[in-house]
Design an enzyme around this catalytic site. Structure first.
Site, mmCIF file in Angstrom:
data_model
loop_
_atom_site.group_PDB
_atom_site.id
_atom_site.type_symbol
_atom_site.label_atom_id
_atom_site.label_comp_id
_atom_site.label_asym_id
_atom_site.label_seq_id
_atom_site.Cartn_x
_atom_site.Cartn_y
_atom_site.Cartn_z
ATOM 1 N N HIS A 31 0.797 -1.385 0.156
ATOM 2 C CA HIS A 31 -0.105 0.133 -0.208
ATOM 3 C C HIS A 31 0.825 1.305 -0.244
ATOM 4 C CE1 HIS A 31 0.973 0.962 4.224
ATOM 5 N NE2 HIS A 31 0.765 -0.306 4.485
ATOM 6 N N GLU A 55 -1.693 -7.407 7.843
ATOM 7 C CA GLU A 55 -0.706 -7.219 8.439
ATOM 8 C C GLU A 55 -0.483 -7.932 9.444
ATOM 9 O OE1 GLU A 55 2.361 -6.888 8.144
ATOM 10 O OE2 GLU A 55 3.108 -4.805 7.712
#
Length: 197
Positions: free
Chosen positions: A9, A79
């Site tokens: 990202h 994550e």
């Protein structure tokens, strides 16, 4: 045969400051938005059989800004769970726990994951993606630590070996094959690097 395309990202305030970010759902910075948009030309020539994203907003927005048509949100791409270390920098954690390493010691407390737990999640995602490569590429739009673990596991190495693989915000990498064996075919390509900046 397609490749698994790893897309980190774009920048957030915490990625810029080095704060560990897992469950905290941050927006992209202005720079992060620009970074994500700049990925579109790097991805335009690929034929995606599937585009999978972590459930976090920073990954979902990056996929959209990069011009990708999302096909699934995959919780296994989230994550690494840092637990009590969420929002803290490595320097802060090491001051409290000398010698600490995420790669060997993992997160702390409720929600903190070990390397083996993160590896198990990424192993599942890789196993689901690999059969689709006969149809084209599969994108994983996710995060720095989880994507580094994915690359290590693709190579048959323990999750901790991901520490040797630096990956910048809004960069792409690719997992493919060399003479029939799993290989990293591209690593840490940013739009700035692609444009010679």
């Amino acid at each position: 045969m397609g490749e698994i395309v790893l897309i980190r990202h774009g920048e957030t305030t915490w990625s810029a400051s080095g704060q560990h970010t897992s469950v905290t759902d941050l927006d992209l910075t202005e720079n992060g938005v620009s970074q994500a948009k700049a990925l579109a030309p790097l991805l335009a020539g690929r034929d995606f059989a599937a585009v999978w994203s972590s459930p976090r907003k920073r990954a979902l927005v990056t996929a959209d800004l990069a011009g990708l048509d999302l096909t699934a949100v995959i919780p296994d791409l989230a994550e690494w769970g840092y637990g009590d270390y969420e929002g803290r920098t490595s320097e802060e954690i090491e001051a409290e726990n000398p010698g600490w390493s995420l790669w060997t010691d993992g997160g702390k407390g409720p929600g903190g994951e070990t390397a083996d737990e993160v590896a198990a999640r990424l192993d599942r995602a890789l196993a689901e993606a690999e059969p689709l490569l006969a149809q084209g590429d599969v994108a994983f739009v996710a995060h720095g630590h989880s994507l580094r673990v994915a690359a290590a596991r693709w190579l048959g190495r323990p999750a901790r070996d991901g520490r040797e693989l630096k990956i910048d915000t809004a960069s792409i990498a690719a997992l493919g094959y060399e003479h029939g064996h799993h290989a990293i075919t591209l690593w840490n390509l940013t739009a700035a690097a692609a444009n010679g900046a």
